[in-house]
Design a protein around this motif. Structure first.
Motif, mmCIF file in Angstrom:
data_model
loop_
_atom_site.group_PDB
_atom_site.id
_atom_site.type_symbol
_atom_site.label_atom_id
_atom_site.label_comp_id
_atom_site.label_asym_id
_atom_site.label_seq_id
_atom_site.Cartn_x
_atom_site.Cartn_y
_atom_site.Cartn_z
ATOM 1 N N GLY A 227 -12.661 20.439 3.332
ATOM 2 C CA GLY A 227 -12.009 21.525 2.757
ATOM 3 C C GLY A 227 -10.681 20.555 1.987
ATOM 4 O O GLY A 227 -10.181 21.109 1.035
ATOM 5 N N VAL A 228 -10.022 19.651 2.933
ATOM 6 C CA VAL A 228 -8.682 19.173 2.346
ATOM 7 C C VAL A 228 -9.182 17.895 1.522
ATOM 8 O O VAL A 228 -9.895 17.163 1.968
ATOM 9 N N SER A 229 -8.742 17.856 0.435
ATOM 10 C CA SER A 229 -9.096 16.673 -0.501
ATOM 11 C C SER A 229 -8.347 15.335 -0.073
ATOM 12 O O SER A 229 -8.894 14.269 -0.045
ATOM 13 N N SER A 230 -7.081 15.670 0.214
ATOM 14 C CA SER A 230 -6.407 14.450 0.486
ATOM 15 C C SER A 230 -5.139 14.688 0.904
ATOM 16 O O SER A 230 -4.393 15.840 0.859
ATOM 17 N N LEU A 231 -4.291 13.617 1.527
ATOM 18 C CA LEU A 231 -2.982 13.742 2.040
ATOM 19 C C LEU A 231 -1.949 13.347 0.882
ATOM 20 O O LEU A 231 -2.298 12.750 0.019
ATOM 21 N N ASN A 232 -0.774 13.961 0.975
ATOM 22 C CA ASN A 232 0.286 13.420 0.304
ATOM 23 C C ASN A 232 0.313 11.639 0.158
ATOM 24 O O ASN A 232 0.190 11.244 1.294
ATOM 25 N N LEU A 233 0.717 10.812 -0.446
ATOM 26 C CA LEU A 233 0.794 9.444 -0.818
ATOM 27 C C LEU A 233 1.694 8.999 0.615
ATOM 28 O O LEU A 233 1.210 8.312 1.273
ATOM 29 N N ALA A 234 2.683 9.672 0.583
ATOM 30 C CA ALA A 234 3.598 9.019 1.668
ATOM 31 C C ALA A 234 3.355 9.716 2.785
ATOM 32 O O ALA A 234 3.520 8.629 3.841
ATOM 33 N N THR A 235 2.703 10.526 3.153
ATOM 34 C CA THR A 235 1.964 10.935 4.386
ATOM 35 C C THR A 235 0.891 9.919 4.774
ATOM 36 O O THR A 235 0.936 9.512 6.165
ATOM 37 N N ALA A 236 -0.061 9.578 3.727
ATOM 38 C CA ALA A 236 -0.899 8.585 4.158
ATOM 39 C C ALA A 236 -0.527 7.189 4.425
ATOM 40 O O ALA A 236 -1.046 6.825 5.444
ATOM 41 N N VAL A 237 0.696 6.751 3.966
ATOM 42 C CA VAL A 237 1.232 5.583 4.106
ATOM 43 C C VAL A 237 1.966 5.462 5.695
ATOM 44 O O VAL A 237 1.844 4.881 6.525
ATOM 45 N N ALA A 238 2.348 6.895 6.210
ATOM 46 C CA ALA A 238 2.908 6.952 7.471
ATOM 47 C C ALA A 238 1.848 6.978 8.494
ATOM 48 O O ALA A 238 1.871 6.319 9.486
ATOM 49 N N VAL A 239 0.692 7.614 8.106
ATOM 50 C CA VAL A 239 -0.570 7.741 9.153
ATOM 51 C C VAL A 239 -1.042 6.232 9.274
ATOM 52 O O VAL A 239 -1.120 5.591 10.335
ATOM 53 N N ALA A 240 -1.274 5.490 8.274
ATOM 54 C CA ALA A 240 -1.664 4.168 8.367
ATOM 55 C C ALA A 240 -0.946 3.334 8.901
ATOM 56 O O ALA A 240 -1.339 2.484 9.883
ATOM 57 N N LEU A 241 0.538 3.203 8.828
ATOM 58 C CA LEU A 241 1.204 2.409 9.290
ATOM 59 C C LEU A 241 1.592 2.637 10.800
ATOM 60 O O LEU A 241 1.594 1.838 11.592
ATOM 61 N N TYR A 242 1.594 3.922 11.166
ATOM 62 C CA TYR A 242 1.804 4.169 12.712
ATOM 63 C C TYR A 242 0.356 3.883 13.477
ATOM 64 O O TYR A 242 0.345 3.586 14.670
ATOM 65 N N ALA A 243 -0.582 4.038 12.701
ATOM 66 C CA ALA A 243 -2.202 3.771 13.320
ATOM 67 C C ALA A 243 -1.970 2.190 13.733
ATOM 68 O O ALA A 243 -2.563 1.589 14.540
ATOM 69 N N TRP A 244 -1.543 1.339 12.638
ATOM 70 C CA TRP A 244 -1.426 -0.387 12.833
ATOM 71 C C TRP A 244 -0.506 -0.556 14.070
ATOM 72 O O TRP A 244 -0.745 -1.340 14.758
ATOM 73 N N ARG A 245 0.429 0.322 14.137
ATOM 74 C CA ARG A 245 1.685 0.110 15.165
ATOM 75 C C ARG A 245 1.004 0.554 16.650
ATOM 76 O O ARG A 245 1.402 -0.299 17.428
ATOM 77 N N ARG A 246 0.342 1.590 16.592
ATOM 78 C CA ARG A 246 -0.067 1.915 17.868
ATOM 79 C C ARG A 246 -0.882 0.608 18.532
ATOM 80 O O ARG A 246 -0.855 0.518 19.667
ATOM 81 N N ILE A 247 -1.631 -0.127 17.734
ATOM 82 C CA ILE A 247 -2.557 -0.931 18.220
ATOM 83 C C ILE A 247 -1.947 -2.161 18.050
ATOM 84 O O ILE A 247 -2.424 -3.519 18.913
ATOM 85 N N ASP A 248 -0.875 -2.605 17.599
ATOM 86 C CA ASP A 248 -0.149 -3.678 17.398
ATOM 87 C C ASP A 248 0.245 -4.453 18.697
ATOM 88 O O ASP A 248 1.099 -3.598 19.436
#
Ligand SMILES: C[S@@+](CC[C@H](N)C(=O)[O-])C[C@H]1O[C@@H](n2cnc3c(N)ncnc32)[C@H](O)[C@@H]1O
Length: 248
Positions: A227-248
């Motif tokens: 039911g949720v279409s998308s995240l706010n742009l900057a929120t999506a950037v935050a999630v993606a970057l911290y997903a990257w940091r977690r595994i780096d």
């Protein structure tokens, strides 16, 4: 020097592609911490600046003395920016120039964030802010908004000075793995995002277009509740970057 000439300089600086207007104490604080050349600071009350430095940035007490700032009347300060900052501090610094090719050629595994035609300067700034915090290699804004415009600097709290940031009309060639971050993509791979990725995020209303999606080596979606279409742009950037940091 009169308040009038100070006003003229701040108005000219807003349109000068070599200069950055830092609206508010936080933008000035970060600019100084990350080595900006600050040309001029205007304040209303020296005591108020002293209190801000003491409580929020004691590390800058020697580099931000109220005695170096130009004191203007509250009326003149209100005319220095369309939305005068509540902290009563505004400054002009020299932008840090970097070419898009330099941003893309940065060494190391960190990703570069590519914002495709961001429409809102506040979102663009918030994305720069999280990219600085997550130690991304840089941010490119493709088409449209200037990542150094005053509202983007405000949204980033001045963190344009903390990592390479540039606007670009055409994306230069790059060997970075192109990753489309898109609500219609696949769950993130268990192995994490590829090293040195170019993480592409779409425009607020329409997302990434087919041309860019078809260029992607992988398309990654951030899981969301039905039911949720998308995240706010900057929120999506935050999630993606911290997903990257977690595994780096
Ligand atoms: C506000 S969204 C765009 C919404 C647009 N209607 C769409 O469907 O793509 C702006 C950008 O944030 C990113 N984004 C937002 N939510 C996302 C999600 N759940 N998964 C992956 N990317 C997302 C995408 O890059 C998207 O292009």
């Amino acid at each position: 020097m009169s308040d009038r000439t100070t006003e003229e300089r701040f108005h000219r600086a807003r349109k000068d592609p070599e200069l950055a207007v830092l609206e508010g104490f936080h933008a000035l604080k970060h600019a100084l911490r990350f080595g900006a050349e600050v040309l001029e600071t205007a304040i209303v009350e020296p005591e108020a600046l002293g209190r801000l430095v003491a409580s929020l940035a004691p590390d800058l007490s020697e580099r931000l003395p109220a005695s170096d700032a130009r004191i203007v009347t509250p009326q003149a300060f209100a005319r220095l920016a369309p939305r005068p900052p509540a902290t009563g501090v505004i400054a002009i610094a020299r932008r840090r120039r970097v070419s898009p090719a330099e941003v893309l050629s940065a060494a190391g595994p960190a990703p570069v964030v590519l914002l495709v035609r961001p429409r809102h300067a506040g979102n663009l700034g918030a994305a720069v802010r999280v990219a600085a915090a997550a130690e991304a290699a840089g941010v490119l804004a493709l088409g449209g908004r200037d990542p150094w415009e005053p509202d983007a600097i405000r949204g980033a709290a001045g963190l344009q000075f903390a990592l390479p940031v540039a606007g670009v009309d055409v994306l230069p060639p790059t060997d970075r793995p192109f990753v489309a971050v898109d609500p219609g993509g696949d769950p993130p791979p268990a192995s994490g995002l590829p090293a040195r990725a170019l993480l592409a995020f779409g425009t607020e209303r329409h997302g990434l277009d087919e041309t860019l999606l078809s260029r992607a080596e992988i398309r990654v979606a951030i899981p969301m509740r039905k039911g949720v279409s998308s995240l706010n742009l900057a929120t999506a950037v935050a999630v993606a970057l911290y997903a990257w940091r977690r595994i780096d």
